[in-house]
Scaffold this active site. Structure first.
Site, mmCIF file in Angstrom:
data_model
loop_
_atom_site.group_PDB
_atom_site.id
_atom_site.type_symbol
_atom_site.label_atom_id
_atom_site.label_comp_id
_atom_site.label_asym_id
_atom_site.label_seq_id
_atom_site.Cartn_x
_atom_site.Cartn_y
_atom_site.Cartn_z
ATOM 1 N N LYS A 78 0.842 -1.211 0.000
ATOM 2 C CA LYS A 78 0.000 0.000 0.000
ATOM 3 C C LYS A 78 0.868 1.248 0.000
ATOM 4 O O LYS A 78 0.632 2.181 -0.764
ATOM 5 C CB LYS A 78 -0.906 0.014 1.240
ATOM 6 C CG LYS A 78 -1.606 1.353 1.442
ATOM 7 C CD LYS A 78 -2.424 1.395 2.714
ATOM 8 C CE LYS A 78 -1.684 1.874 3.926
ATOM 9 N NZ LYS A 78 -1.596 3.332 4.094
ATOM 10 N N ASN A 79 1.878 1.264 0.870
ATOM 11 C CA ASN A 79 2.662 2.488 1.051
ATOM 12 C C ASN A 79 3.602 2.780 -0.118
ATOM 13 O O ASN A 79 4.180 3.863 -0.185
ATOM 14 C CB ASN A 79 3.457 2.428 2.357
ATOM 15 C CG ASN A 79 2.569 2.673 3.570
ATOM 16 O OD1 ASN A 79 1.376 2.956 3.423
ATOM 17 N ND2 ASN A 79 3.139 2.557 4.760
ATOM 18 N N CYS A 124 -4.889 8.728 9.697
ATOM 19 C CA CYS A 124 -4.945 8.023 10.981
ATOM 20 C C CYS A 124 -4.679 8.979 12.136
ATOM 21 O O CYS A 124 -3.829 9.865 12.030
ATOM 22 C CB CYS A 124 -3.869 6.939 11.031
ATOM 23 S SG CYS A 124 -4.304 5.387 10.265
ATOM 24 N N ARG A 153 0.629 15.158 12.940
ATOM 25 C CA ARG A 153 1.521 14.829 11.833
ATOM 26 C C ARG A 153 1.634 16.079 10.974
ATOM 27 O O ARG A 153 0.891 16.273 10.030
ATOM 28 C CB ARG A 153 0.969 13.647 11.042
ATOM 29 C CG ARG A 153 0.906 12.389 11.875
ATOM 30 C CD ARG A 153 0.146 11.302 11.157
ATOM 31 N NE ARG A 153 1.012 10.413 10.419
ATOM 32 C CZ ARG A 153 0.564 9.399 9.687
ATOM 33 N NH1 ARG A 153 -0.725 9.183 9.561
ATOM 34 N NH2 ARG A 153 1.405 8.612 9.058
ATOM 35 N N PRO A 154 2.585 16.938 11.305
ATOM 36 C CA PRO A 154 2.682 18.222 10.622
ATOM 37 C C PRO A 154 3.199 18.081 9.194
ATOM 38 O O PRO A 154 3.605 17.000 8.768
ATOM 39 C CB PRO A 154 3.664 19.001 11.481
ATOM 40 C CG PRO A 154 4.446 17.990 12.219
ATOM 41 C CD PRO A 154 3.605 16.763 12.330
ATOM 42 N N ASP A 157 5.483 20.568 7.955
ATOM 43 C CA ASP A 157 6.534 21.590 7.849
ATOM 44 C C ASP A 157 7.699 21.168 6.945
ATOM 45 O O ASP A 157 8.269 21.986 6.223
ATOM 46 C CB ASP A 157 7.045 22.007 9.245
ATOM 47 C CG ASP A 157 7.381 20.825 10.138
ATOM 48 O OD1 ASP A 157 6.815 19.730 9.919
ATOM 49 O OD2 ASP A 157 8.204 20.970 11.048
ATOM 50 N N VAL A 166 9.168 9.797 5.503
ATOM 51 C CA VAL A 166 8.906 9.035 4.280
ATOM 52 C C VAL A 166 8.155 9.915 3.280
ATOM 53 O O VAL A 166 8.555 10.065 2.124
ATOM 54 C CB VAL A 166 8.078 7.764 4.617
ATOM 55 C CG1 VAL A 166 7.669 7.035 3.358
ATOM 56 C CG2 VAL A 166 8.868 6.862 5.547
ATOM 57 N N ILE A 185 8.671 7.072 16.588
ATOM 58 C CA ILE A 185 8.295 7.781 15.352
ATOM 59 C C ILE A 185 7.064 8.663 15.572
ATOM 60 O O ILE A 185 7.052 9.830 15.182
ATOM 61 C CB ILE A 185 8.011 6.791 14.191
ATOM 62 C CG1 ILE A 185 9.141 5.771 14.044
ATOM 63 C CG2 ILE A 185 7.747 7.538 12.873
ATOM 64 C CD1 ILE A 185 10.453 6.316 13.524
ATOM 65 N N ARG A 227 -8.575 -0.188 4.676
ATOM 66 C CA ARG A 227 -7.691 0.790 4.055
ATOM 67 C C ARG A 227 -6.362 0.145 3.669
ATOM 68 O O ARG A 227 -5.733 0.562 2.709
ATOM 69 C CB ARG A 227 -7.401 1.946 5.039
ATOM 70 C CG ARG A 227 -8.572 2.870 5.260
ATOM 71 C CD ARG A 227 -8.139 4.054 6.091
ATOM 72 N NE ARG A 227 -6.840 4.509 5.669
ATOM 73 C CZ ARG A 227 -5.872 4.937 6.468
ATOM 74 N NH1 ARG A 227 -6.079 4.997 7.767
ATOM 75 N NH2 ARG A 227 -4.722 5.311 5.993
HETATM 76 C C1 UD1 Z 1 4.575 6.936 6.242
HETATM 77 C C2 UD1 Z 1 3.687 5.726 6.133
HETATM 78 C C3 UD1 Z 1 3.215 5.278 7.505
HETATM 79 C C4 UD1 Z 1 4.423 5.057 8.423
HETATM 80 C C5 UD1 Z 1 5.335 6.280 8.429
HETATM 81 C C6 UD1 Z 1 6.610 6.046 9.209
HETATM 82 C C7 UD1 Z 1 2.603 5.891 3.980
HETATM 83 C C8 UD1 Z 1 1.352 6.114 3.207
HETATM 84 N N1 UD1 Z 1 2.536 6.046 5.308
HETATM 85 O O1 UD1 Z 1 3.788 7.975 6.799
HETATM 86 O O2 UD1 Z 1 2.474 4.073 7.347
HETATM 87 O O3 UD1 Z 1 3.952 4.818 9.733
HETATM 88 O O4 UD1 Z 1 5.695 6.640 7.086
HETATM 89 O O5 UD1 Z 1 7.301 4.964 8.703
HETATM 90 O O6 UD1 Z 1 3.629 5.566 3.419
HETATM 91 N N2 UD1 Z 1 6.976 14.843 10.389
HETATM 92 C C9 UD1 Z 1 7.117 16.173 10.724
HETATM 93 N N3 UD1 Z 1 6.940 17.116 9.735
HETATM 94 C C10 UD1 Z 1 6.627 16.788 8.462
HETATM 95 C C11 UD1 Z 1 6.494 15.406 8.123
HETATM 96 C C12 UD1 Z 1 6.687 14.456 9.119
HETATM 97 O O7 UD1 Z 1 7.388 16.514 11.866
HETATM 98 O O8 UD1 Z 1 6.466 17.673 7.620
HETATM 99 C C13 UD1 Z 1 7.188 13.811 11.442
HETATM 100 C C14 UD1 Z 1 5.911 13.009 11.741
HETATM 101 O O9 UD1 Z 1 5.072 13.691 12.628
HETATM 102 C C15 UD1 Z 1 6.503 11.753 12.338
HETATM 103 C C16 UD1 Z 1 7.809 11.571 11.556
HETATM 104 O O10 UD1 Z 1 8.083 12.838 10.953
HETATM 105 O O11 UD1 Z 1 6.821 11.937 13.691
HETATM 106 C C17 UD1 Z 1 7.778 10.527 10.494
HETATM 107 O O12 UD1 Z 1 6.621 10.670 9.705
HETATM 108 P P1 UD1 Z 1 6.627 10.345 8.156
HETATM 109 O O13 UD1 Z 1 7.738 9.435 7.830
HETATM 110 O O14 UD1 Z 1 6.504 11.615 7.401
HETATM 111 O O15 UD1 Z 1 5.259 9.545 8.004
HETATM 112 P P2 UD1 Z 1 4.314 9.490 6.747
HETATM 113 O O16 UD1 Z 1 5.107 9.690 5.509
HETATM 114 O O17 UD1 Z 1 3.111 10.327 6.974
#
Ligand code: UD1
Length: 442
Positions: free
Chosen positions: A35-36, A139, A144-145, A147, A187, A351, A421
């Site tokens: 999915k991801n 979720c 989950r910002p 920035d 990610v 995380i 999902r």
């Molecule tokens: C993706 C995955 C999710 C997985 C996560 C971590 C998909 C569709 N989802 O979510 O299943 O749990 O990776 O492996 O692939 N963060 C910030 N600012 C930002 C972006 C992220 O502070 O602009 C923080 C998040 O709050 C979190 C951390 O970075 O604490 C990692 O999140 P991130 O890797 O971005 O998760 P997703 O890509 O949303």
């Protein structure tokens, strides 16, 4: 032949899953495409006016939802029908063509249903030099910002405003390659900046990039589309921008989270299951953890075999980390397993904040878990007892199913909306291996 993109089963929001615990799992479980990986791959179709064909696409609610979002931007899509004799669980082939982008706005009603749809912001601004994308939902696992996305696109020369819940990005002369350093591994931000950089002018360097297999899979597809990328799978990715990308055909990588989830289910119930098509190099850390817990795991050309005989489950401490560490998306499932371990284990989530919502529900089945900040201490118990429980997010929901598989009596997991999902035909796959599990449609 074309058919509508299929979501999972009946898939109603209030459906529940009934599990009667105690059966071992034995047999074969086919592993779906990830999915991801599928979600960013679908979004990559926005980067070209030619057709992107994705094979091994899982039948999931999030995939169906994203086709809606993409078609709103003007992407035409079709799904190839099934060939005679093909297994009903075989992946779909999805053709996506963004010949013309008719709308650069991703509205709240659509983006709020799935956080990953926010990632369209990268390809849209790269190709159309503007985008207006609602701040996301998804979720409920902590704040989950966005920035990193905003700072990354700004580094590539975009002007950014937040207007009434929308992120508005403009780059009238197009994006310009630059150095983008993320303060923390993300990610989604890595996917988004990598996609945007493929059409930027000059070189982009992403520092502290995510190394997840889904990032590697996206890079592989972008390269097949004509992008020039190196370093994917390491923490520095370099992209040389191109004026245009073209169509391609790409097979989605197997789902390492689905693989790990079923491996934990077998670890929980005992038995012997072949996870067909699974690749151990995508989840070494989780498999090593399961080996420490007393599970036998072997890789063959067919997939991964998971085996646990009458021996008990050993307690193991884990800390979630970005790849190649133990994935946060397997934390809830591993906690379910540890509720039956012969001793105490500590599970630390680094995380996401607030990703312990499954703890209360596991407690309803008789688990003994204490949470102190980011760490949960699980005291293994000899017996779990079935009860009605509530699914709260995707991975939490499946952890309740795993616990139910080992609980005495009947467990009803309510609101399985989240499961649909991310897990393709979970109840079918488990039933094929002897589990007593069924969907109740309300
Ligand atoms: C993706 C995955 C999710 C997985 C996560 C971590 C998909 C569709 N989802 O979510 O299943 O749990 O990776 O492996 O692939 N963060 C910030 N600012 C930002 C972006 C992220 O502070 O602009 C923080 C998040 O709050 C979190 C951390 O970075 O604490 C990692 O999140 P991130 O890797 O971005 O998760 P997703 O890509 O949303």
């Amino acid at each position: 032949m074309t058919a509508p993109v299929r979501g999972p089963g009946s898939g109603k929001i209030m459906d529940s899953i009934k599990v009667v615990g105690g059966a071992e799992l034995n047999g074969v479980i086919p592993i779906s495409g990830a999915k991801n990986a599928t979600l960013p791959l679908m979004i990559a179709s926005l980067l070209t006016d030619e057709t992107l064909t994705l094979t091994n696409v899982p039948r999931l609610r999030d995939v169906a939802q994203l086709t809606q979002i993409l078609s709103n931007h003007g992407v035409d899509y079709s799904v190839n029908g099934k060939r005679n004799g093909q297994d009903e669980l075989a992946g779909q082939t999805l053709n996506l063509t963004a010949r013309e982008i008719v709308d650069t706005t991703a509205p709240y009603e659509l983006v709020s249903k799935m956080r990953a749809s926010f990632w369209v912001i990268g390809p849209l601004v790269a190709r159309m030099h503007e985008a207006r994308v609602s701040l996301p939902g998804g979720c409920a696992i902590g704040t989950r910002p966005v920035d990193f996305f905003i700072d990354g696109l700004a580094a590539l020369g975009a002007d950014i405003d937040i207007e009434a819940g929308y992120v508005v990005v403009r780059a009238p002369g197009g994006l310009k390659g630059a150095r983008v350093e993320f303060p923390k591994v993300s990610v989604g931000a890595t996917h988004t900046i990598m996609m945007a950089a493929t059409l930027a002018e000059g070189e982009t360097e992403i520092v502290n990039a995510a190394r997840e297999p889904e990032v590697v899979d996206l890079a592989k597809c972008l390269k097949a589309m004509g992008a020039e990328i190196e370093g994917e799978g390491t923490s520095t990715i370099r992209i040389q921008g191109r004026q245009r990308l073209h169509g391609a055909r790409h097979a989605v990588v197997p789902d390492r989270i689905e693989t790990g989830t079923y491996a934990m289910a077998v670890a929980m119930t005992g038995g012997n299951v072949l996870l067909q098509g699974a690749q151990s190099d995508l989840l070494e850390s989780a498999l090593d953890t399961l080996r420490q817990a007393g599970v036998e795991i072997t890789q063959s050309a067919e997939g991964i075999r998971v085996y646990r005989n009458g021996n008990g489950i050993q307690p193991v401490d884990v800390t979630t980390e970005p790849f190649p560490g133990f994935p946060t998306d397997l934390q809830a499932q591993f906690m379910a397993l540890m509720t039956r371990a012969g001793g105490s284990s500590r599970i630390t989530e680094t995380i996401f904040e607030n990703r312990f919502m499954h703890v209360q529900e596991l407690a309803r089945l008789g688990a003994s878990i204490q949470v102190d900040g980011r760490t949960a201490t699980v005291e293994g118990v000899s017996t779990l007892r079935g009860a009605p429980v509530m699914a709260t997010d995707l991975r939490a929901s499946v952890s309740l199913v795993i616990a139910g598989l080992a609980a005495e009596g009947e467990t009803t997991v309510n609101r399985v909306y989240h499961l649909d999902r991310g897990f393709e035909r979970l109840e079918d796959k488990l039933t094929r291996c002897g589990a007593r599990i069924e969907r109740i449609t309300n």
